[in-house]
Design an enzyme around this catalytic site. Structure first.
Site, PDB file in Angstrom:
ATOM      1  N   ARG A  63       0.816  -1.218   0.000  1.00 14.22           N
ATOM      2  CA  ARG A  63       0.000   0.000   0.000  1.00 14.22           C
ATOM      3  C   ARG A  63       0.849   1.266   0.000  1.00 14.22           C
ATOM      4  O   ARG A  63       0.362   2.352  -0.295  1.00 14.22           O
ATOM      5  CB  ARG A  63      -0.989  -0.012   1.164  1.00 14.22           C
ATOM      6  CG  ARG A  63      -2.228   0.783   0.837  1.00 14.22           C
ATOM      7  CD  ARG A  63      -3.288   0.892   1.929  1.00 14.22           C
ATOM      8  NE  ARG A  63      -3.447  -0.248   2.781  1.00 14.22           N
ATOM      9  CZ  ARG A  63      -2.913  -0.336   4.014  1.00 14.22           C
ATOM     10  NH1 ARG A  63      -2.156   0.635   4.491  1.00 14.22           N
ATOM     11  NH2 ARG A  63      -3.129  -1.403   4.731  1.00 14.22           N
ATOM     12  N   TYR A 117     -14.338  21.728 -12.684  1.00 14.98           N
ATOM     13  CA  TYR A 117     -14.723  20.412 -13.215  1.00 14.98           C
ATOM     14  C   TYR A 117     -15.927  19.921 -12.410  1.00 14.98           C
ATOM     15  O   TYR A 117     -15.920  19.982 -11.179  1.00 14.98           O
ATOM     16  CB  TYR A 117     -13.518  19.501 -13.031  1.00 14.98           C
ATOM     17  CG  TYR A 117     -13.648  18.100 -13.555  1.00 14.98           C
ATOM     18  CD1 TYR A 117     -13.874  17.859 -14.901  1.00 14.98           C
ATOM     19  CD2 TYR A 117     -13.484  17.008 -12.697  1.00 14.98           C
ATOM     20  CE1 TYR A 117     -13.951  16.565 -15.377  1.00 14.98           C
ATOM     21  CE2 TYR A 117     -13.553  15.707 -13.182  1.00 14.98           C
ATOM     22  CZ  TYR A 117     -13.791  15.492 -14.513  1.00 14.98           C
ATOM     23  OH  TYR A 117     -13.867  14.209 -14.985  1.00 14.98           O
ATOM     24  N   ASP A 189      -6.210  22.830 -10.045  1.00 13.22           N
ATOM     25  CA  ASP A 189      -6.354  21.742 -11.010  1.00 13.22           C
ATOM     26  C   ASP A 189      -5.613  22.184 -12.275  1.00 13.22           C
ATOM     27  O   ASP A 189      -6.075  23.050 -13.014  1.00 13.22           O
ATOM     28  CB  ASP A 189      -7.846  21.482 -11.291  1.00 13.22           C
ATOM     29  CG  ASP A 189      -8.064  20.274 -12.192  1.00 13.22           C
ATOM     30  OD1 ASP A 189      -7.178  19.995 -13.039  1.00 13.22           O
ATOM     31  OD2 ASP A 189      -9.123  19.634 -12.081  1.00 13.22           O
ATOM     32  N   LYS A 214      -5.077  12.125 -18.284  1.00 10.36           N
ATOM     33  CA  LYS A 214      -5.101  12.890 -19.524  1.00 10.36           C
ATOM     34  C   LYS A 214      -3.714  12.864 -20.174  1.00 10.36           C
ATOM     35  O   LYS A 214      -3.365  11.879 -20.797  1.00 10.36           O
ATOM     36  CB  LYS A 214      -5.596  14.317 -19.241  1.00 10.36           C
ATOM     37  CG  LYS A 214      -6.872  14.350 -18.360  1.00 10.36           C
ATOM     38  CD  LYS A 214      -8.103  13.800 -19.068  1.00 10.36           C
ATOM     39  CE  LYS A 214      -9.266  13.472 -18.130  1.00 10.36           C
ATOM     40  NZ  LYS A 214      -9.752  14.542 -17.292  1.00 10.36           N
TER      41      LYS A 214
HETATM   42  C1  PLP Z   1     -10.718  14.446 -16.188  1.00  9.64           C
HETATM   43  C2  PLP Z   1     -10.492  15.569 -15.245  1.00  9.64           C
HETATM   44  C3  PLP Z   1     -10.382  15.350 -13.877  1.00  9.64           C
HETATM   45  C4  PLP Z   1     -10.599  14.000 -13.253  1.00  9.64           C
HETATM   46  O1  PLP Z   1      -9.737  13.011 -13.664  1.00  9.64           O
HETATM   47  P1  PLP Z   1     -10.188  11.475 -13.661  1.00  9.64           P
HETATM   48  O2  PLP Z   1      -8.900  10.765 -13.772  1.00  9.64           O
HETATM   49  O3  PLP Z   1     -11.103  11.306 -14.826  1.00  9.64           O
HETATM   50  O4  PLP Z   1     -10.883  11.203 -12.344  1.00  9.64           O
HETATM   51  C5  PLP Z   1     -10.116  16.426 -13.073  1.00  9.64           C
HETATM   52  N1  PLP Z   1      -9.985  17.661 -13.570  1.00  9.64           N
HETATM   53  C6  PLP Z   1     -10.104  17.916 -14.873  1.00  9.64           C
HETATM   54  C7  PLP Z   1      -9.941  19.313 -15.355  1.00  9.64           C
HETATM   55  C8  PLP Z   1     -10.383  16.891 -15.753  1.00  9.64           C
HETATM   56  O5  PLP Z   1     -10.540  17.153 -17.053  1.00  9.64           O
END
Ligand code: PLP
Length: 396
Positions: A63, A117, A189, A214
């Site tokens: 973990r 988001y 973010d 992403k």
């Molecule tokens: C996709 C996304 C997230 C979340 O990511 P996941 O891996 O899909 O949980 C957070 N912030 C933004 C701006 C995103 O586009």
């Protein structure tokens, strides 16, 4: 600005060399996949000694990770000037949720950008509320006036720049500077730009969050989140993640690290193709505003020019004069653009977006129906031909 400096090596080099120390890789190029729950000790004395250090590199139990995850975390830390460490999470949403949980307690108030988001919003409005934390939303373009929003209960601010549907570029340095004066923690973010185009901690952010799903992974086949922070918050972020049992699988960490090695060439191509397509769209008679941070239509474009060293492959544009039905006709006619959530992969995607449904701080009043495009690595001429076909259907 904080005293951190850019790393001595170019970020492109950093993405290739990061986290590839011999202690992780041994004799091969890529850190091997260490699949393990149990880590074995030599004897009882070793087992007891293991309790004394909670650092990456210290074998303990699955973990807490293994060299595959430690190497990736180290690479992401090295790419963020001023960072003390990076925690990995099984999704971007888990990264956002755990980071906010690390800095908030019952009775606190958190400010979120109205461009957040949507899952960040629902986490704040439902989960944090249940914990006794109040969430309030602010105009993404508020800048230094954020200080007028502070009460003595305000403990944290969530920024997202640019917003991932509407692309307002926030004045991150101004908001972070006001927050610092008031003793408020800032979380950004930074998924769209990554540390490559916006080294967040350098611009005053306390806690930088990316959905590694992403651009880091880059191939639409792994979910992952990462939180990178400086010394002051590192222990808190790390402890909270461990207490909540957050761990990514070594196989996923391996794939994310493999993606990271080509981040520079992918981002450069996403950038060039997205800019070519955004400019082409701007000249189409069917198109109103093109919400791409590098184009003047985009709110906060001047701030993007000042602070960002590049743009990635995700942007939106408005279809004029049509309705929801004709927008769907446009998207349905596309062949190279898939219809689906997420972005940052090698394949192009298109999505209808309706920001007016989510806003609470300020009304979304832009004319037209928005389409969000993820520009992948197909040749931009083919993508343009595909979009032209979409307009034929739109105009029918
Ligand atoms: C996709 C996304 C997230 C979340 O990511 P996941 O891996 O899909 O949980 C957070 N912030 C933004 C701006 C995103 O586009």
């Amino acid at each position: 600005m904080v005293d951190s400096k850019r790393p001595s090596k170019h970020p492109a080099t950093q993405a290739v060399t990061g986290g590839r120390r011999k202690i992780w890789t041994k004799a091969v190029v890529n850190p091997p996949v260490w699949r393990a729950s149990t880590h074995l000790y030599n004897n009882v004395a070793d087992l007891r000694e293991g309790l004394n250090s909670n650092e990456d590199g210290n074998f303990f139990y699955g973990r807490r990770g293994s060299p595959t995850q430690w190497s990736l975390a180290e690479a992401l830390t090295e790419m963020e000037p001023g960072a003390a460490g990076t925690m990995l999470y099984p999704s971007g949403v888990a990264a956002i949720a755990c980071a906010m949980l690390a800095v908030l307690k019952p009775g606190d108030e958190v400010l979120l950008t109205d461009s957040s988001y949507d899952p960040s919003r629902s986490y704040a409005d439902a989960f944090l509320k249940r914990m006794g934390v109040t969430a309030r939303y602010y105009d993404p373009l508020i800048g230094a006036d954020i200080s007028n929003q502070f009460t003595d209960k305000t403990k944290a601010i969530l920024l997202e720049s640019p917003g991932s549907l509407t692309f307002e570029v926030q004045d991150v340095p101004a908001i972070c500077s006001a927050a610092k004066t008031a003793g408020v923690t800032t979380l950004l973010d930074n998924t769209w730009a990554t540390s490559r185009f916006f080294p967040a901690l350098h611009y005053g952010v306390d806690i930088s969050i990316i959905a590694a799903t992403k651009y880091i992974v880059g191939h639409s086949d792994v979910m992952m989140g990462a939180v990178t922070t400086h010394k002051k918050y590192w222990t808190k972020i790390r402890r909270t993640a461990q207490q909540l049992g957050q761990i990514v699988s070594p196989d996923d960490a391996y794939l994310a690290a493999r993606g990271l090695r080509t981040l520079e060439v992918r981002l450069k191509q996403h950038e060039a193709s997205a800019l070519q397509i955004a400019h082409w769209l701007k000249d189409r008679p069917e198109v109103g505003a093109v919400l791409h941070p590098a184009l003047p239509d985009c709110p906060g474009h001047e701030i993007w020019k000042r602070d960002y060293s590049g743009s990635s492959g995700l942007f939106s544009f408005a279809l004029k004069d049509g309705d929801d039905r004709s927008r769907a006709d446009f998207i349905d006619a596309l062949e190279l653009f898939g219809i689906g959530y997420s972005w940052g992969g090698f394949e192009s995607l298109a999505l209808p977006v309706d920001p007016e449904k989510h806003r609470t701080a300020i009304k979304w009043s832009m004319d037209g129906n928005l389409v969000r495009l993820n520009i992948g690595l197909e040749h931009p001429d083919d993508l343009i031909a595909d979009l032209a076909k979409g307009f034929e259907h739109y105009n029918k």
